[in-house]
Write a protein that holds these residues in place. Structure first.
Motif, mmCIF file in Angstrom:
data_model
loop_
_atom_site.group_PDB
_atom_site.id
_atom_site.type_symbol
_atom_site.label_atom_id
_atom_site.label_comp_id
_atom_site.label_asym_id
_atom_site.label_seq_id
_atom_site.Cartn_x
_atom_site.Cartn_y
_atom_site.Cartn_z
ATOM 1 N N TRP A 157 -20.201 5.393 1.284
ATOM 2 C CA TRP A 157 -19.648 5.847 2.499
ATOM 3 C C TRP A 157 -18.321 6.457 2.522
ATOM 4 O O TRP A 157 -17.572 5.479 2.066
ATOM 5 C CB TRP A 157 -19.827 4.872 3.872
ATOM 6 C CG TRP A 157 -19.315 5.198 4.981
ATOM 7 C CD1 TRP A 157 -19.110 6.498 5.551
ATOM 8 C CD2 TRP A 157 -18.374 4.233 5.770
ATOM 9 N NE1 TRP A 157 -18.541 6.187 6.876
ATOM 10 C CE2 TRP A 157 -18.000 5.119 6.896
ATOM 11 C CE3 TRP A 157 -17.913 2.874 5.595
ATOM 12 C CZ2 TRP A 157 -17.091 4.519 7.987
ATOM 13 C CZ3 TRP A 157 -17.025 2.422 6.402
ATOM 14 C CH2 TRP A 157 -16.627 3.218 7.625
ATOM 15 N N ALA A 215 -25.784 4.202 3.377
ATOM 16 C CA ALA A 215 -25.417 4.911 2.511
ATOM 17 C C ALA A 215 -25.345 3.978 1.135
ATOM 18 O O ALA A 215 -24.783 3.003 1.084
ATOM 19 C CB ALA A 215 -24.147 5.663 2.767
ATOM 20 N N ASP A 216 -25.231 4.797 -0.080
ATOM 21 C CA ASP A 216 -24.901 4.205 -1.363
ATOM 22 C C ASP A 216 -23.564 4.278 -1.372
ATOM 23 O O ASP A 216 -22.798 3.465 -1.863
ATOM 24 C CB ASP A 216 -25.447 4.891 -2.438
ATOM 25 C CG ASP A 216 -26.899 4.590 -2.484
ATOM 26 O OD1 ASP A 216 -27.522 3.726 -2.790
ATOM 27 O OD2 ASP A 216 -27.856 5.547 -1.916
ATOM 28 N N ALA A 224 -24.419 6.305 7.773
ATOM 29 C CA ALA A 224 -23.407 5.349 7.271
ATOM 30 C C ALA A 224 -23.969 4.088 6.698
ATOM 31 O O ALA A 224 -23.938 3.659 5.472
ATOM 32 C CB ALA A 224 -22.061 5.497 7.533
ATOM 33 N N LEU A 251 -27.873 8.162 -1.239
ATOM 34 C CA LEU A 251 -27.131 8.792 -0.065
ATOM 35 C C LEU A 251 -25.823 8.666 0.057
ATOM 36 O O LEU A 251 -25.217 7.580 -0.099
ATOM 37 C CB LEU A 251 -27.730 7.958 1.608
ATOM 38 C CG LEU A 251 -27.238 8.685 2.574
ATOM 39 C CD1 LEU A 251 -27.783 10.118 2.727
ATOM 40 C CD2 LEU A 251 -27.745 7.699 3.711
ATOM 41 N N VAL A 252 -25.260 9.619 0.032
ATOM 42 C CA VAL A 252 -23.712 9.933 0.265
ATOM 43 C C VAL A 252 -23.212 10.496 1.841
ATOM 44 O O VAL A 252 -23.745 11.508 2.183
ATOM 45 C CB VAL A 252 -23.116 10.691 -0.700
ATOM 46 C CG1 VAL A 252 -21.501 11.088 -0.548
ATOM 47 C CG2 VAL A 252 -23.170 10.320 -2.218
ATOM 48 N N VAL A 253 -22.582 9.466 2.460
ATOM 49 C CA VAL A 253 -22.120 9.928 3.813
ATOM 50 C C VAL A 253 -20.702 10.054 3.879
ATOM 51 O O VAL A 253 -19.864 9.232 3.631
ATOM 52 C CB VAL A 253 -22.619 8.848 4.862
ATOM 53 C CG1 VAL A 253 -22.398 9.249 6.565
ATOM 54 C CG2 VAL A 253 -24.176 8.939 4.779
#
Length: 760
Positions: free
Chosen positions: A257, A254-255, A251, A240-242
């Motif tokens: 943020w 997230a991996d 966030a 996950l990219v936020v």
């Protein structure tokens, strides 16, 4: 705690929130009273009514449980492939919408000044006669376009037909489009040929190996099936990219943020596009066979490097690079989420979402598991009964004329309607109808909206609750809630297609009436030949016939029918509904209207000295301002807090929980609100959850609780494509103890970004 354990915990927490039965020691669980002999406790033994929720626009299938003629509980329909037995906190609390003591109970006529909320009870005949008289009078005196209708949701559909039939171009002016989804809708229709994101988002997060969210707050913004798909993806191991200036709920999971400087998202996306091309991370086969305009994009983005973007966005190169490599590695099973609420800064909004569409195309994330998918239409019959359309003759000068892509969508830009009402140009607007939307808590600059209302000859609302919009009405018509009425069939064409129907759990309370009944009675008075069916069931049966069903059969089947989805295509089969059948990486026809076929970075003005940008979002137990008065939801989240960066707070002497007031660049002040001091927001932004700070005294629980972001958004810009209004172009500073405190600048601006200046 390991990440997988954390996700498991978070999933459980999130779904517990989504499916919770409110109470939790806050006085809702009370000792059971003695039951009548033979009566089962709680909702056991209750009659079950299959229906569709409308506590938000997502419309989950539900089962309403009725006992002794009273609605006692709402659950998700266990046969629903989207939500199953689950409903969110709002869906659960529909019971308290139905029995809210502050509901509009009778037709009302204004007796005081507009905005005072002083009314007298009148009969339905008097109310409808007066509405019809004024609609005919205004139309005759000023022409059809002097009528305008602001609407949202299923309750507004029939009345919309009447306004169309009266000949105005100002119908279907949904704030949902012009204050929310307009830019993303236009961007993806021009890029992919279909509405990838609007009320629904065709994103297959459940099967994604990686997910990108840019300013999307899934989990704070709860739509049950959407949250389930998101959680399913994360639980399966999706990265996950936020991208968000705030440490939001996503966030937190997230991996990577990226706490980006507000207003610079397009710079990051363009740099990522360039990086993908330069490092040959794109899907060469997909681009060669299913995309148009690759060379134009390659040339257009060649100067946008990660180093350049790092300075503009106030991010680290290493973090940006790690994020885009993570997303590219997962391709094509990657969700580059298109976003939904996209009316941020006005000028660059469509191109920001175009950049997201380009990333989808480059990574081949189209019509594949984990990527964007194609809808599966559900076939139904068609009845003429609920239709009331007529050909609308456009005026010499239309309110859409300045926005070349507004014509692709129904309705007119709401800001232009308000402007025309204030100025009389290009033509006078003298009557407003409002249905299903609180226009003062939705549209920027409510002060202009109130001034515009003062210039009207007549305004009426169809309302369930006496919100701010109703307070300004001359006539208020009490609309039935979704638990008291039928609506047209509900079909879902997403990853789990189904058909259901909304039907009443109980008879309308007080003197409220269904939206169909109201529109039909008004049509008679207007002399409009519409809505011939005596009752809604007649046209519902006709619609069901096309699906091989009857209402009785549907109810016997559990109130819902599921269908097999067809969301993916092989590359050989793939043909998108664009002219070429391919993804438009560059949109050639934009040039005809002096727009760039390939997005460019256009800097959004930064806050003026002493101010921070006002940003906003949602909380999981409320739907905008419309649920603030709900007993259960108000108990869980009665007021909002203003998020203030901890370094900023320390310099200003503000402690967590302090009572403050926010003042914007135009001197408009909020109601009092408590400060939430946190490192989880950038120092150049202040965040307010949306929908709080009601100014309607008739909402006895919600009135005066928290601060309204909308009453601080007085500066906005129109999207040059669609006319949608920006919402992140106002700025605030803090007032404490009556003294205004300037926000210190802790992140110096790069020279490419100008500061906001008030126009003379």
């Amino acid at each position: 705690m390991k990440r997988r354990e954390f996700l498991k915990f978070s999933t459980a927490s999130c779904m517990a929130l989504a499916a919770m039965e409110l109470g939790g020691g806050k006085a809702f669980f009370r000792p059971a009273k003695a039951m009548a002999s033979g009566e089962l406790p709680g909702s056991l033994g209750a009659k079950e009514v299959y229906s569709v929720c409308e506590m938000c626009f997502w419309r989950c299938p539900i089962v309403a449980k009725v006992k002794g003629g009273k609605l006692v509980k709402i659950e998700g329909n266990p046969k629903s492939p989207a939500n199953g037995k689950r409903v969110c906190a709002r869906g659960n609390s529909g019971v308290q919408l139905l029995y809210d003591p502050d509901r509009v109970k009778y037709p009302m006529k204004r007796t005081g000044a507009r905005g005072e909320g002083k009314w007298a009870r009148i009969s339905w005949d008097e109310a409808l006669d007066e509405v019809a008289y004024n609609m005919k009078k205004v139309r005759k005196k000023y022409g059809p376009h002097a009528l305008a209708y602001f609407d949202h949701g299923a309750s507004a559909e029939f009345m919309r037909g009447l306004f169309m039939h009266m000949g105005t171009e100002n119908y279907s002016n949904e704030p949902a489009f012009f204050q929310c989804v307009g830019p993303v809708a236009e961007a993806f229709i021009s890029s992919m040929g279909y509405l990838v994101s609007g009320t629904r988002q065709y994103t297959d997060m459940g099967h994604a190996k990686a997910i990108l969210l840019v300013g999307s707050h899934i989990g704070e913004n709860v739509h049950v099936s959407h949250v389930r798909e998101y959680i399913q993806g994360l639980a399966n191991g999706a990265k996950l990219v936020v991208v968000d200036p705030r440490f939001s709920a996503p966030a937190n999971k997230a991996d990577v943020w990226l706490p980006i400087r507000p207003g610079t998202d397009t710079a990051l996306l363009l740099a990522w596009i360039n990086y993908v091309i330069q490092h040959k991370l794109y899907d060469k086969d997909f681009v060669a066979n299913h995309c148009e305009g690759f060379e134009a994009v390659k040339e257009g983005v060649k100067d946008y490097t990660l180093e350049w973007a790092a300075r503009i966005c106030d991010l680290k190169v290493a973090d940006m690079e790690a994020a885009i490599r993570m997303l590219a590695k997962a391709a094509p099973n990657v969700t580059i989420h298109p976003g939904r609420h996209s009316t941020w800064y006005g000028r660059g909004d469509v191109q920001r979402h175009r950049a997201l569409a380009i990333l989808n195309g480059l990574l081949g994330a189209v019509a594949v598991p984990g990527g964007l998918y194609l809808p599966t239409p559900v076939k139904t019959g068609k009845s003429e009964c609920p239709e009331c359309e007529a050909e609308v003759e456009e005026p010499d000068t239309s309110l859409k004329d300045d926005f070349p892509y507004a014509g692709n969508f129904p309705g007119n830009p709401t800001a232009k309607i308000i402007e025309a009402t204030l100025t009389g140009e290009p033509y006078p607007i003298k009557l407003w109808g409002v249905n299903g939307v609180n226009i003062l808590q939705t549209i920027p600059n409510p002060y202009d909206t109130m001034e515009a209302i003062k210039k009207l000859d007549f305004i009426f609302t169809e309302s369930m609750m006496a919100d701010e919009a109703a307070m300004w009405a001359d006539i208020v018509l009490p609309g039935a809630t979704y638990l008291e009425r039928y609506d047209s069939l509900h079909t879902y064409d997403g990853i789990t297609p189904y058909l259901a129907v909304r039907q009443p759990a109980v008879e309308p309370l007080f003197e409220s009436k269904s939206s169909y009944w109201i529109a039909r009675e008004l049509a008679k008075r207007l002399g409009v030949d519409c809505y011939p069916c005596e009752h809604e069931v007649e046209y519902i049966e006709e619609e069901l016939k096309g699906a091989g069903l009857t209402l009785e059969k549907l109810n016997r089947m559990g109130g819902i029918v599921s269908y097999k989805a067809n969301p993916y295509r092989s590359r050989k089969e793939l043909k998108l509904p664009t002219e070429s059948g391919k993804v438009n990486l560059a949109v050639a026809h934009y040039e005809d209207d002096d727009f760039d076929p390939v997005p460019k970075f256009e800097p959004t003005p930064a806050p003026p000295k002493g101010y921070a940008r006002l940003i906003y979002g949602r909380v999981p137990v409320h739907t905008f301002s419309r649920t603030m008065n709900n007993l259960w939801l108000h108990n869980e989240w009665p007021e909002n807090h203003a998020w203030v960066n901890d370094e900023v707070a320390a310099k200003l002497g503000i402690a967590d929980g302090d009572t403050i007031v926010l003042e914007n660049q135009d001197g408009k002040r909020s109601l009092e609100v408590k400060a939430k001091v946190t490192p989880g927001i950038r120092p150049d932004a202040i965040y307010l959850p949306h929908g709080f700070g009601s100014r309607s005294k008739r909402l006895t629980r919600a009135y005066g609780k928290g601060a309204s972001d909308q009453f601080l958004i007085t500066h906005y810009e129109n999207c040059p494509f669609t006319g949608a209004s920006s919402h992140r172009t106002s700025f605030v500073r803090i007032v404490k103890g009556g003294k205004a405190l300037d926000i210190p600048e802790l992140r110096p601006l790069p020279r490419e970004i100008p500061r906001f200046k008030k126009s003379a």
